[in-house]
Enzyme design. Structure first.
Site, PDB file in Angstrom:
ATOM      1  N   THR A 135      41.179  37.219  42.500  1.00 22.07           N
ATOM      2  CA  THR A 135      40.761  37.038  43.961  1.00 22.07           C
ATOM      3  C   THR A 135      39.196  36.690  44.279  1.00 22.07           C
ATOM      4  O   THR A 135      38.345  37.202  43.746  1.00 22.07           O
ATOM      5  CB  THR A 135      41.154  38.572  44.948  1.00 22.07           C
ATOM      6  OG1 THR A 135      40.700  38.270  46.245  1.00 22.07           O
ATOM      7  CG2 THR A 135      40.584  39.628  44.169  1.00 22.07           C
ATOM      8  N   ASP A 136      39.059  36.210  45.442  1.00 25.62           N
ATOM      9  CA  ASP A 136      37.682  35.918  45.876  1.00 25.62           C
ATOM     10  C   ASP A 136      37.047  37.007  46.497  1.00 25.62           C
ATOM     11  O   ASP A 136      35.972  37.068  46.770  1.00 25.62           O
ATOM     12  CB  ASP A 136      37.677  34.680  46.808  1.00 25.62           C
ATOM     13  CG  ASP A 136      38.220  35.028  48.361  1.00 25.62           C
ATOM     14  OD1 ASP A 136      39.047  36.077  48.419  1.00 25.62           O
ATOM     15  OD2 ASP A 136      38.231  34.291  49.280  1.00 25.62           O
ATOM     16  N   GLU A 137      37.783  38.240  46.637  1.00 24.98           N
ATOM     17  CA  GLU A 137      37.157  39.390  47.406  1.00 24.98           C
ATOM     18  C   GLU A 137      36.428  40.042  46.349  1.00 24.98           C
ATOM     19  O   GLU A 137      35.678  40.869  46.631  1.00 24.98           O
ATOM     20  CB  GLU A 137      38.335  40.345  47.592  1.00 24.98           C
ATOM     21  CG  GLU A 137      39.336  39.708  48.765  1.00 24.98           C
ATOM     22  CD  GLU A 137      40.178  40.728  49.350  1.00 24.98           C
ATOM     23  OE1 GLU A 137      39.855  42.186  49.425  1.00 24.98           O
ATOM     24  OE2 GLU A 137      41.260  40.382  49.696  1.00 24.98           O
ATOM     25  N   TYR A 160      40.422  48.004  46.005  1.00 26.98           N
ATOM     26  CA  TYR A 160      41.212  46.659  45.575  1.00 26.98           C
ATOM     27  C   TYR A 160      40.005  45.909  45.003  1.00 26.98           C
ATOM     28  O   TYR A 160      40.538  45.551  43.550  1.00 26.98           O
ATOM     29  CB  TYR A 160      41.719  46.358  46.634  1.00 26.98           C
ATOM     30  CG  TYR A 160      42.361  45.160  46.348  1.00 26.98           C
ATOM     31  CD1 TYR A 160      43.308  44.746  45.442  1.00 26.98           C
ATOM     32  CD2 TYR A 160      41.916  43.541  46.852  1.00 26.98           C
ATOM     33  CE1 TYR A 160      43.794  43.437  45.013  1.00 26.98           C
ATOM     34  CE2 TYR A 160      42.283  42.319  46.752  1.00 26.98           C
ATOM     35  CZ  TYR A 160      43.509  42.423  45.680  1.00 26.98           C
ATOM     36  OH  TYR A 160      43.929  41.063  45.203  1.00 26.98           O
ATOM     37  N   LYS A 164      39.935  44.646  40.797  1.00 28.02           N
ATOM     38  CA  LYS A 164      40.178  43.220  40.336  1.00 28.02           C
ATOM     39  C   LYS A 164      38.724  42.789  39.936  1.00 28.02           C
ATOM     40  O   LYS A 164      38.726  42.054  38.652  1.00 28.02           O
ATOM     41  CB  LYS A 164      40.447  42.474  41.487  1.00 28.02           C
ATOM     42  CG  LYS A 164      41.783  42.746  42.088  1.00 28.02           C
ATOM     43  CD  LYS A 164      42.816  42.430  41.152  1.00 28.02           C
ATOM     44  CE  LYS A 164      43.187  40.711  40.685  1.00 28.02           C
ATOM     45  NZ  LYS A 164      44.084  40.909  40.094  1.00 28.02           N
TER      46      LYS A 164
HETATM   47  P1  NAD Z   1      52.229  41.365  45.387  1.00 31.61           P
HETATM   48  O1  NAD Z   1      51.809  42.966  45.755  1.00 31.61           O
HETATM   49  O2  NAD Z   1      52.945  40.786  46.318  1.00 31.61           O
HETATM   50  O3  NAD Z   1      52.880  41.290  43.882  1.00 31.61           O
HETATM   51  C1  NAD Z   1      52.398  42.201  42.717  1.00 31.61           C
HETATM   52  C2  NAD Z   1      53.827  42.263  41.682  1.00 31.61           C
HETATM   53  O4  NAD Z   1      53.051  43.036  40.465  1.00 31.61           O
HETATM   54  C3  NAD Z   1      54.809  43.023  42.313  1.00 31.61           C
HETATM   55  O5  NAD Z   1      56.104  42.247  41.944  1.00 31.61           O
HETATM   56  C4  NAD Z   1      54.885  44.190  41.682  1.00 31.61           C
HETATM   57  O6  NAD Z   1      56.041  44.965  41.304  1.00 31.61           O
HETATM   58  C5  NAD Z   1      54.159  43.914  40.357  1.00 31.61           C
HETATM   59  N1  NAD Z   1      53.383  45.221  39.601  1.00 31.61           N
HETATM   60  C6  NAD Z   1      52.662  46.151  40.335  1.00 31.61           C
HETATM   61  N2  NAD Z   1      52.068  46.952  39.316  1.00 31.61           N
HETATM   62  C7  NAD Z   1      52.621  46.652  38.175  1.00 31.61           C
HETATM   63  C8  NAD Z   1      52.731  47.044  36.931  1.00 31.61           C
HETATM   64  N3  NAD Z   1      51.894  48.122  36.629  1.00 31.61           N
HETATM   65  N4  NAD Z   1      53.280  46.302  35.682  1.00 31.61           N
HETATM   66  C9  NAD Z   1      54.135  45.178  36.293  1.00 31.61           C
HETATM   67  N5  NAD Z   1      54.204  44.961  37.408  1.00 31.61           N
HETATM   68  C10 NAD Z   1      53.486  45.556  38.327  1.00 31.61           C
HETATM   69  O7  NAD Z   1      50.835  40.588  45.121  1.00 31.61           O
HETATM   70  P2  NAD Z   1      50.440  39.009  45.446  1.00 31.61           P
HETATM   71  O8  NAD Z   1      50.059  38.932  46.593  1.00 31.61           O
HETATM   72  O9  NAD Z   1      51.585  38.288  44.853  1.00 31.61           O
HETATM   73  O10 NAD Z   1      49.150  39.064  44.226  1.00 31.61           O
HETATM   74  C11 NAD Z   1      49.473  38.725  42.966  1.00 31.61           C
HETATM   75  C12 NAD Z   1      48.001  38.615  42.306  1.00 31.61           C
HETATM   76  O11 NAD Z   1      47.130  37.728  42.919  1.00 31.61           O
HETATM   77  C13 NAD Z   1      47.411  39.810  42.193  1.00 31.61           C
HETATM   78  O12 NAD Z   1      46.642  39.965  40.956  1.00 31.61           O
HETATM   79  C14 NAD Z   1      46.274  39.480  43.442  1.00 31.61           C
HETATM   80  O13 NAD Z   1      45.124  40.234  43.256  1.00 31.61           O
HETATM   81  C15 NAD Z   1      46.003  38.138  43.283  1.00 31.61           C
HETATM   82  N6  NAD Z   1      45.662  37.454  44.498  1.00 31.61           N
HETATM   83  C16 NAD Z   1      46.419  37.663  45.813  1.00 31.61           C
HETATM   84  C17 NAD Z   1      45.915  37.081  46.949  1.00 31.61           C
HETATM   85  C18 NAD Z   1      46.720  37.203  48.362  1.00 31.61           C
HETATM   86  O14 NAD Z   1      46.306  36.621  49.222  1.00 31.61           O
HETATM   87  N7  NAD Z   1      47.901  37.856  48.246  1.00 31.61           N
HETATM   88  C19 NAD Z   1      44.909  35.985  47.124  1.00 31.61           C
HETATM   89  C20 NAD Z   1      44.209  35.886  45.723  1.00 31.61           C
HETATM   90  C21 NAD Z   1      44.476  36.642  44.621  1.00 31.61           C
END
Ligand code: NAD
Length: 352
Positions: A135-137, A160, A164
């Site tokens: 993430t950009d955070e 969080y 990350k």
């Molecule tokens: P989300 O919370 O919707 O999904 C996370 C998934 O990971 C879920 O299906 C959950 O069941 C699974 N999970 C959690 N802990 C686990 C574990 N210990 N073992 C196996 N599976 C596990 O998250 P998202 O929004 O889809 O984000 C996905 C990734 O992208 C993350 O790494 C997040 O940091 C990154 N990200 C998200 C955003 C955003 O805007 N949502 C932006 C940039 C980066």
């Protein structure tokens, strides 16, 4: 050429968009490894369920034995790590799971990837990739000017983003120390279909539909750079396929909006697409509530590296993407009603 993609967190918001993209648009095989936490939802994978190139394993990325068995059985060419605890407000209420999954889980996955990669025949070893999705955070907060580049210093501020950031450092260290061919990407805020309704955009759409208050943190002036999740999925597939090992790529939509602008835009779309005389103009529902502790002011991404090197461009503008997203939530009540009737009912999290 068909390759084998092990996608962790593939039942989540972004992971499932990646899996739907890989199955629909490429010849690759996909194994999703997901623990199915509150955020994981097999309904998100319904469009690919039944495809012979798709399979699913319920497992925790922090479970080394389960990961070792999965690597041995599936023999991935590419690992895409999207499994994470992802919600800032939840990280304020309960940081332990963030440390366990985002740091400990990434460590286990790196170790198992390294073991697998070292045992591969020479030709396959050259093509293996470990793509860590971040993430950009991790870069902290910007002032009114400037953009995050790949060389911006890490200054995470929430549990969080700190977890990350730690995982990003581990991934780079496994490249520099052991030569594991890693790729890293840092993306801005995503929105779009299948977004869990605790996050700003789906929460506002559903509250506006029900005539419930629209809580805006602080003065609503915090700025995020919004990217449609399917544009992110296309970027991730491109990075996994063509990115240079050891490189990191910032991904963003050049769509900076304040939270208040986002909520106001949703109100206008809801008034147009789901008018309800009993509710009246949705902007009347906006309520300013106590800010999130340590709320970062502004994030914005300089995406010129991925644009230049890999030729990626977002296909959705914020306006077209938001309209599509509002329409999707209105057309997919079953999907969000199942969530709202279960674990999460739209309550305030992370007030400190
Ligand atoms: P989300 O919370 O919707 O999904 C996370 C998934 O990971 C879920 O299906 C959950 O069941 C699974 N999970 C959690 N802990 C686990 C574990 N210990 N073992 C196996 N599976 C596990 O998250 P998202 O929004 O889809 O984000 C996905 C990734 O992208 C993350 O790494 C997040 O940091 C990154 N990200 C998200 C955003 C955003 O805007 N949502 C932006 C940039 C980066």
């Amino acid at each position: 050429m068909s390759r084998r993609y092990l996608v962790t967190g593939g039942a989540g918001f972004i992971g499932s968009a990646v899996v739907r993209h890989l199955i629909a648009q490429t010849p690759h095989r996909v194994l999703v490894v997901d623990k199915l936490t509150y955020a994981g939802n097999l309904d998100n994978l319904a469009p690919v369920d039944g495809d012979p190139r798709f399979s699913f394993l319920q497992a925790d990325i922090g479970d080394a034995e389960a990961m070792r068995r999965a690597f041995a059985a599936f023999r991935p060419d590419v690992v895409m790590n999207l499994a994470a605890e992802s919600h800032v407000d939840r990280s304020i209420d309960g940081p332990a799971a963030f440390i366990e999954t985002n740091i400990g889980g990434t460590f286990v996955l790196l170790q198992e990837s390294l073991r697998h990669w070292r045992a591969l025949p020479e030709a396959e070893r050259a093509g293996f990739r470990f793509h860590h999705v971040s993430t950009d955070e991790v870069f902290g907060s910007l002032g009114a000017q400037g953009l995050f580049t790949e060389s911006s210093p890490y200054q995470p501020t929430s549990p969080y983003s700190a977890s990350k950031a730690a995982s990003d450092h581990l991934v780079r260290a496994w490249h520099h120390t052991y030569g594991l061919p890693v790729l890293l990407s840092n993306c801005s805020n995503n929105y779009g279909p299948y977004h869990f309704p605790e996050k700003l955009i789906p929460l506002m759409i559903l509250n506006a539909l029900e005539g419930a208050p629209l809580p805006v943190y602080g003065d609503g002036a915090n700025v995020r750079d919004w990217l449609h999740v399917e544009d992110h999925a296309r970027a991730l597939a491109l990075i996994a396929e063509r990115g240079r090992p050891g490189e990191s790529y910032n991904v963003g939509g050049r769509a900076e909006r304040s939270n208040l602008e986002v909520v106001t835009a949703i109100c206008a779309l809801m008034d147009e697409l789901a008018p309800d005389p009993a509710i009246g103009p949705r902007t009347d529902l906006i309520r300013f509530v106590a800010d999130r502790p340590g709320h970062d002011r502004r994030y914005a991404i300089d995406a010129s590296h991925i644009e230049r090197e890999l030729g990626w461009r977002p296909q959705e503008s914020f306006e077209s993407g938001l309209r599509q997203t509002v329409a999707w939530y209105l057309a997919h009540r079953d999907w969000w009603q199942r969530i709202r009737s279960g674990v999460y009912r739209g309550e305030r999290l992370g007030a400190g």
